[in-house]
Design a protein around this motif. Structure first.
Motif, PDB file in Angstrom:
ATOM      1  N   ILE A 799       0.846  -1.162  -0.028  1.00 60.82           N
ATOM      2  CA  ILE A 799      -0.001   0.131   0.017  1.00 60.82           C
ATOM      3  C   ILE A 799       0.949   1.243   0.164  1.00 60.82           C
ATOM      4  O   ILE A 799       0.475   2.221  -0.425  1.00 60.82           O
ATOM      5  N   TYR A 800       1.902   1.213   0.738  1.00 63.08           N
ATOM      6  CA  TYR A 800       3.074   2.429   0.771  1.00 63.08           C
ATOM      7  C   TYR A 800       3.574   2.564  -0.804  1.00 63.08           C
ATOM      8  O   TYR A 800       3.707   3.569  -1.191  1.00 63.08           O
ATOM      9  N   ALA A 801       4.119   1.367  -1.322  1.00 61.39           N
ATOM     10  CA  ALA A 801       4.450   1.675  -2.715  1.00 61.39           C
ATOM     11  C   ALA A 801       3.224   2.036  -3.780  1.00 61.39           C
ATOM     12  O   ALA A 801       3.581   2.752  -4.410  1.00 61.39           O
ATOM     13  N   GLN A 802       2.082   1.690  -3.562  1.00 61.96           N
ATOM     14  CA  GLN A 802       1.065   2.292  -4.382  1.00 61.96           C
ATOM     15  C   GLN A 802       1.036   3.624  -4.188  1.00 61.96           C
ATOM     16  O   GLN A 802       0.672   4.448  -4.965  1.00 61.96           O
ATOM     17  N   THR A 803       0.939   4.110  -2.905  1.00 60.92           N
ATOM     18  CA  THR A 803       0.750   5.476  -2.772  1.00 60.92           C
ATOM     19  C   THR A 803       1.954   6.365  -3.117  1.00 60.92           C
ATOM     20  O   THR A 803       1.581   7.626  -3.876  1.00 60.92           O
ATOM     21  N   VAL A 804       2.981   5.817  -3.255  1.00 62.13           N
ATOM     22  CA  VAL A 804       4.497   6.583  -4.047  1.00 62.13           C
ATOM     23  C   VAL A 804       3.886   6.470  -5.422  1.00 62.13           C
ATOM     24  O   VAL A 804       4.067   7.466  -6.213  1.00 62.13           O
ATOM     25  N   ALA A 805       3.413   5.399  -6.077  1.00 61.08           N
ATOM     26  CA  ALA A 805       3.165   5.568  -7.646  1.00 61.08           C
ATOM     27  C   ALA A 805       2.033   6.442  -7.759  1.00 61.08           C
ATOM     28  O   ALA A 805       2.124   7.002  -8.865  1.00 61.08           O
ATOM     29  N   PHE A 806       0.963   6.366  -6.930  1.00 58.42           N
ATOM     30  CA  PHE A 806      -0.137   7.419  -7.126  1.00 58.42           C
ATOM     31  C   PHE A 806       0.502   8.957  -7.061  1.00 58.42           C
ATOM     32  O   PHE A 806       0.080   9.633  -8.172  1.00 58.42           O
ATOM     33  N   ALA A 807       1.232   9.035  -6.083  1.00 59.78           N
ATOM     34  CA  ALA A 807       1.528  10.487  -5.769  1.00 59.78           C
ATOM     35  C   ALA A 807       2.800  10.837  -7.100  1.00 59.78           C
ATOM     36  O   ALA A 807       2.500  11.970  -7.700  1.00 59.78           O
ATOM     37  N   THR A 808       3.399   9.906  -7.587  1.00 59.85           N
ATOM     38  CA  THR A 808       4.365  10.001  -8.983  1.00 59.85           C
ATOM     39  C   THR A 808       3.620  10.283 -10.202  1.00 59.85           C
ATOM     40  O   THR A 808       3.781  11.272 -10.841  1.00 59.85           O
ATOM     41  N   LEU A 809       2.550   9.542 -10.228  1.00 58.44           N
ATOM     42  CA  LEU A 809       1.731   9.832 -11.376  1.00 58.44           C
ATOM     43  C   LEU A 809       1.148  10.892 -11.596  1.00 58.44           C
ATOM     44  O   LEU A 809       1.204  11.863 -12.680  1.00 58.44           O
ATOM     45  N   VAL A 810       0.475  11.703 -10.418  1.00 61.69           N
ATOM     46  CA  VAL A 810      -0.323  12.595 -10.403  1.00 61.69           C
ATOM     47  C   VAL A 810       0.754  13.951 -10.732  1.00 61.69           C
ATOM     48  O   VAL A 810       0.605  14.735 -11.534  1.00 61.69           O
ATOM     49  N   LEU A 811       2.008  13.781 -10.101  1.00 59.90           N
ATOM     50  CA  LEU A 811       2.707  14.984  -9.970  1.00 59.90           C
ATOM     51  C   LEU A 811       3.701  14.900 -11.491  1.00 59.90           C
ATOM     52  O   LEU A 811       3.667  16.133 -11.913  1.00 59.90           O
ATOM     53  N   ALA A 812       3.800  13.841 -11.857  1.00 61.18           N
ATOM     54  CA  ALA A 812       4.193  13.918 -13.525  1.00 61.18           C
ATOM     55  C   ALA A 812       3.561  14.652 -14.397  1.00 61.18           C
ATOM     56  O   ALA A 812       3.820  15.144 -15.143  1.00 61.18           O
ATOM     57  N   GLN A 813       2.167  14.206 -14.270  1.00 58.60           N
ATOM     58  CA  GLN A 813       1.213  14.753 -15.014  1.00 58.60           C
ATOM     59  C   GLN A 813       1.079  16.457 -14.848  1.00 58.60           C
ATOM     60  O   GLN A 813       1.049  17.031 -15.770  1.00 58.60           O
ATOM     61  N   PRO A 865       0.724   7.975   4.513  1.00 56.01           N
ATOM     62  CA  PRO A 865       1.623   9.103   4.317  1.00 56.01           C
ATOM     63  C   PRO A 865       3.035   8.610   3.786  1.00 56.01           C
ATOM     64  O   PRO A 865       3.366   7.576   4.153  1.00 56.01           O
ATOM     65  N   ILE A 866       3.423   9.282   3.041  1.00 59.75           N
ATOM     66  CA  ILE A 866       4.655   9.048   2.411  1.00 59.75           C
ATOM     67  C   ILE A 866       5.767  10.012   3.219  1.00 59.75           C
ATOM     68  O   ILE A 866       5.799  11.222   3.753  1.00 59.75           O
ATOM     69  N   ALA A 867       6.967   8.997   3.578  1.00 56.73           N
ATOM     70  CA  ALA A 867       8.289   9.726   4.187  1.00 56.73           C
ATOM     71  C   ALA A 867       8.922  10.832   3.305  1.00 56.73           C
ATOM     72  O   ALA A 867       8.758  10.685   2.065  1.00 56.73           O
ATOM     73  N   LEU A 868       9.360  11.830   4.046  1.00 51.09           N
ATOM     74  CA  LEU A 868      10.126  13.010   3.297  1.00 51.09           C
ATOM     75  C   LEU A 868      10.971  12.528   2.327  1.00 51.09           C
ATOM     76  O   LEU A 868      11.244  13.022   1.097  1.00 51.09           O
ATOM     77  N   ARG A 869      11.926  11.369   2.674  1.00 48.30           N
ATOM     78  CA  ARG A 869      12.849  11.075   1.661  1.00 48.30           C
ATOM     79  C   ARG A 869      12.377  10.419   0.446  1.00 48.30           C
ATOM     80  O   ARG A 869      12.813  10.593  -0.756  1.00 48.30           O
ATOM     81  N   ASP A 870      11.163   9.725   0.397  1.00 49.04           N
ATOM     82  CA  ASP A 870      10.499   9.358  -0.652  1.00 49.04           C
ATOM     83  C   ASP A 870       9.603  10.378  -1.538  1.00 49.04           C
ATOM     84  O   ASP A 870       9.334  10.089  -2.738  1.00 49.04           O
ATOM     85  N   TRP A 871       9.323  11.511  -0.892  1.00 48.12           N
ATOM     86  CA  TRP A 871       8.916  12.424  -1.681  1.00 48.12           C
ATOM     87  C   TRP A 871       9.993  13.162  -2.465  1.00 48.12           C
ATOM     88  O   TRP A 871       9.707  13.520  -3.767  1.00 48.12           O
ATOM     89  N   LEU A 872      11.077  13.001  -2.196  1.00 44.84           N
ATOM     90  CA  LEU A 872      12.378  13.288  -3.012  1.00 44.84           C
ATOM     91  C   LEU A 872      12.395  12.448  -4.280  1.00 44.84           C
ATOM     92  O   LEU A 872      12.433  13.026  -5.298  1.00 44.84           O
TER      93      LEU A 872
END
Ligand code: ATP
Length: 895
Positions: A799-813, A865-872
């Motif tokens: 679920i954490y990895a999925q959240t990161v993928a979700f955030a990356t997709l949204v931000l990339a767009q 929630p996503i950790a700060l390091r992973d936000w980078l």
């Protein structure tokens, strides 16, 4: 009112019956009362789609229905949170679609309202332009060639009046109309020779009538049910997108199916895979695209209205962007139509007149010394005749002179006024027996006048070179001479020398006729005339036109002047405006008559000015240009211009001086009759098309990204990188709002610095297809990479990895959307220049943060929630698709 036989009544009887007066009209208060009592003069329209129906029609979409069915299944399986969330998203999506369509519909209605016809009605003793729908029984209206009759009227004055009644009778040959009572009955509408009916068209002459029925009581109202067919037109691009939609649906469905099948083989459970498949299909199919295109088109249309251009046919918005030639009338469109007579010529003598065209004071000079016009016999006669053969009315409002009627005639009337002559005074001595109105093919106008001694004569005024051919004598000073070659060439060189000063010239001629003669046809009146002189008037160019012509040239669009005016006058003005630059040709109407379309094709690319053209020639010009592969914009105002306007790619009518016929044939109406407005409309047309390309790129690249993430994950035997509800969220929040904002984008600086687009250009031309695939691929790859990196580190926290993928997709767009603003690169313009885009991206970002951090929504959207390091990591990955390619652009540029 129908039981009264208006046809048999005399004017006074009608006035009595309808409590009105032919001289004064209705008073405004009474007209308002009648309007309140009897309603608007409109034909009732068919039922409109109700708001509720429109809302529900949003859920008819096949994919939405499939989604709802899938939701039902998840509900039955006890996945209530998923089910409710999906329904909520579908409903919000429905609302968005509803508002988009409502907006599009509203603006099209507003457009219809703006293009609504106007009529000239006599109220409180003065003529005013009012919307046709405000006409009431008893109103006195006047009409002239090119007007559509606003209501059913009994004609009380007719001058060479002919009306085409095919809208009612199917007969396209115009009917001659009279004002006299008709006692011999009428078997059908076609025989009603002193009535004019709503919706029919004046093709010749002019007249006045008293309204006897309005709205559904009119003859047209009785057949109104037959007329309700108008379907909204769709633009070529919308058509192409519709076809593209079908291809995309099939591709998306196939890929989805593949994802589901592979997913199940990889060991995912069937329910999750089906729901993921359906969500993916919903997300991948750009079902919002047609609505956003319509909104972009209609918002663009509204921006055009602000710039004084009314689009009557939506496809024109697109065609405008392809225009390669503008054929424009001169008078009033390139010039101000503020005419002032500055010169009068007779028999070798030239008088100058000072003072502006809107001023009753002016001085007369001969050879630089001031003269009294009343002491100059020939001058006075020319001014008098110019005033008698004249339809314009001069009124004074708040100390200012206003001309009601044709500006050319207004100028003649004001020149006479400067010598103290008014029409009222003249009409005490002279009676106008008959009038043959001006038309642009004959290029002249005549009246038959009787003086107080019963002597009759014809006065004709018109284009000098045309009129001169109808003369056999000339008044040279005090002498009456036979016209001969020598005199003719002297007159011709005076015409030319006035024309070289860019003056529009009008010749005046006359002939006495025996007092008992009745002249029925203009060719009898307009022959064997005596030439008496010329009046020359200035009509200054509109100051903004020169710049507009230049901008058009830089945009690969050629401007051609088409005018009824003299070749030399036209050339002088074309030179001032930068249309004629020395090498081009000036062709005259008479040359055109001798050429066929094929011959014209050979020279047309070198012609800058067509002069002394009749409206009939315009069609030939359009055809020749089109055969040479041009996309032609053609302006016009009169009845005879309609065929050319209709066959041009963009038919343009004048809003002020244009007739109803010209407006109806056109796809664009200029509210200010101004050439510069055509340029603004073309610029807007180009921008709308570019904006549509921008959001097509954005939406499709996003969809490609979404599909590829899932597809590659399945192939690589990874778990689902995104859960269904996240895919739906991306589809709704991340895609929709920024795409709308792109539709509102400002034009790029270079929008008018490149050649027109080819009309057959495909949706993905000029590298758009490559951009969609490359950016989409990178978005998908970056998202998957972020997912894999995090998943490999925490294999037990899917679920954490999925959240990161979700955030990356949204931000990339959301980063890619800024790149979509330019065809070149994100760095080629200020990325934050579109404030709607900045706000929509900010709100999408904030909503994403809420979905990730707000605990109740975390359950719904399967996030943590996503950790700060992973936000980078998220930010880094999301930047790759846009900046990688932008970087290569910069590298190429710096070489
Ligand atoms: P454009 O096509 O650019 O609007 P235009 O207004 O000069 O050009 P027309 O209205 O067809 O074209 O006029 C052609 C010529 O006829 C003019 O140059 C003028 O000499 C003459 N003319 C124009 N108006 C009148 C009028 N009301 N009465 C008589 N002659 C006219």
């Amino acid at each position: 009112m129908q039981d009264l036989k208006f046809r048999e009544m005399k004017t006074e009887e009608i006035e009595q019956a309808l409590h009105t007066s032919k001289e004064f009209g209705l008073n405004e208060k009474e007209a308002q009362n009648r309007l309140r009592k009897n309603g608007y003069n409109e034909l009732q329209e068919g039922e409109k789609q109700s708001a509720l129906l429109l809302f529900f029609s949003q859920f008819k979409d096949f994919m939405v229905l499939v989604l709802l069915a899938a939701t039902l299944i998840s509900g039955l399986l006890g996945e209530y949170v998923d089910a409710i969330a999906i329904i909520a998203i579908v409903i919000v999506n429905g609302f968005l679609g509803f508002f988009q369509e409502r907006k599009a519909e509203k603006s099209l209605e507003a457009l219809k309202e703006m293009a609504a016809p106007q009529v000239q009605a006599l109220r409180d003793g003065s003529w005013r332009k009012i919307p046709s729908k405000e006409l009431v029984v008893g109103d006195v209206i006047r009409f002239a060639a090119g007007d559509r009759i606003g209501a059913d009227v009994r004609i009380v004055y007719a001058s060479s009046l002919e009306i085409e009644e095919s809208a009612l009778t199917g007969e396209s040959v115009p009917v001659i109309k009279y004002a006299a009572p008709n006692y011999h009955g009428a078997e059908s509408i076609g025989d009603e020779e002193n009535m004019a009916f709503m919706g029919t068209m004046v093709t010749r002459g002019n007249g006045e009538g008293i309204v006897v029925s309005t709205g559904m009581d009119t003859a047209m109202g009785k057949i109104a049910d037959l007329l309700q067919s108008a379907k909204p037109l769709i633009t070529p691009l919308q058509h192409r997108l519709e076809q593209l939609g079908k291809i995309l649906i099939t591709t998306a469905l196939l890929l989805t199916l593949l994802v589901v099948v592979i997913g199940v083989f990889q060991g995912n459970d069937l329910y999750t895979m089906v729901l993921a498949g359906v969500s993916l299909a919903v997300a991948a199919i750009p079902e919002g695209l047609p609505a956003i295109v319509t909104v972009a088109l209609s918002l663009g249309v509204q921006r055009m209205i602000k710039k004084n251009a009314i689009v009557r046919k939506l496809p024109a918005v697109e065609t405008l962007g392809c225009a390669s030639v503008i054929c424009s009338d001169k008078t009033g469109t390139m010039t101000q139509n503020k005419m002032t007579v500055t010169h009068v010529w007779n028999g070798g003598t030239l008088w100058n007149i000072t003072g502006s065209g809107m001023d009753r004071t002016g001085r007369f000079y001969k050879d630089e010394s001031e003269v009294d016009p009343n002491q100059q016999k020939a001058l006075k006669q020319i001014l008098t005749f110019g005033l008698l053969c004249n339809h314009a009315e001069i009124n004074e409002k708040e100390g200012q002179i206003v001309v009601d009627g044709d500006p050319t005639e207004g100028a003649l009337a004001i020149a006479a006024l400067k010598a103290g002559l008014t029409k009222e005074q003249l009409l005490e001595k002279f009676t106008i027996m008959k009038e043959f109105p001006f038309d642009s093919s004959r290029k002249m106008m005549s009246v038959i006048v009787k003086d107080e001694n019963g002597r009759q004569f014809v006065i004709t005024k018109g284009a000098p070179d045309v009129l001169i051919a109808k003369t056999e004598a000339v008044l040279w000073g005090e002498k009456n001479l036979y016209m001969n070659g020598e005199l003719r060439s002297k007159i011709q060189s005076s015409i030319d020398s006035l024309a070289e000063k860019a003056l529009r010239t009008i010749a005046i001629a006359y002939k006495p006729i025996p007092s008992n003669t009745i002249i029925l046809h203009e060719h009898e009146a307009e022959s064997n005339l005596t030439f008496i002189g010329l009046q020359g008037m200035i009509d200054p160019p509109r100051p903004e036109v020169k710049e507009a012509v230049k901008e058009c040239r830089e945009a690969g669009i050629k401007t051609i002047m088409i005018t009824g005016d003299h070749a030399i006058t036209a050339k002088a003005i074309a030179t001032q405006l930068g249309i004629f630059r020395g090498k081009e040709k000036v062709l005259e109407g008479k040359d055109l008559s001798d050429m066929d379309v094929k011959e014209l094709e050979d020279v047309v690319d070198h012609v800058a000015v067509f002069a002394r053209v009749s409206p009939e020639h315009k069609l030939k010009i359009v055809k020749a240009l089109q055969n040479k592969g041009h996309i032609v914009a053609m302006t016009g105002d009169g009845v005879n211009d309609a065929p050319a306007i209709k066959s041009a790619d963009i038919g343009i009518a004048m809003g002020i001086s244009g007739t109803d016929v010209a407006k109806e044939a056109s796809s664009l109406v200029l509210m200010d009759d101004n050439f510069a407005t055509i340029k603004s409309a073309i610029k807007e047309g180009r921008n709308i098309y570019e904006n549509i390309r921008k959001f097509i790129r954005y939406l499709l690249a996003s969809n490609v990204g979404e599909i590829l993430v899932m597809f590659f994950a399945m192939i690589l035997a990874l778990p689902l990188p995104l859960v269904p509800i996240q895919i739906l969220w991306v589809n709704l929040v991340t895609d929709g709002l920024p795409a709308m904002a792109l539709g509102l984008d400002q034009p790029e600086e270079n929008v008018m610095k490149r050649n027109p687009r080819h009309p057959k250009e495909g949706v993905f031309a000029r590298g758009l297809g490559w951009k969609i695939i490359s950016r989409g691929f990178l978005i998908g790859a970056a998202t998957l990479l972020a997912f894999i990196i995090v998943y490999k580190q925490h294999p037990d926290q899917l679920i954490y990895a999925q959240t990161v993928a979700f955030a990356t997709l949204v931000l990339a767009q959301l980063i890619h959307v800024f790149d979509c603003r330019s065809e070149r690169s994100i760095f080629s313009r200020n990325p934050f220049g579109n404030k709607y885009l900045v706000w929509s991206v900010l709100s999408s970002l904030i909503l994403m943060i809420i979905v990730i951090y707000y605990p109740p929504l975390q359950t719904v959207f399967h996030t943590v929630p996503i950790a700060l390091r992973d936000w980078l990591l998220v930010i880094g990955m999301a930047s790759i698709p846009t900046f990688l390619l932008a970087g290569t652009f910069l590298a190429r540029k710096s070489k």
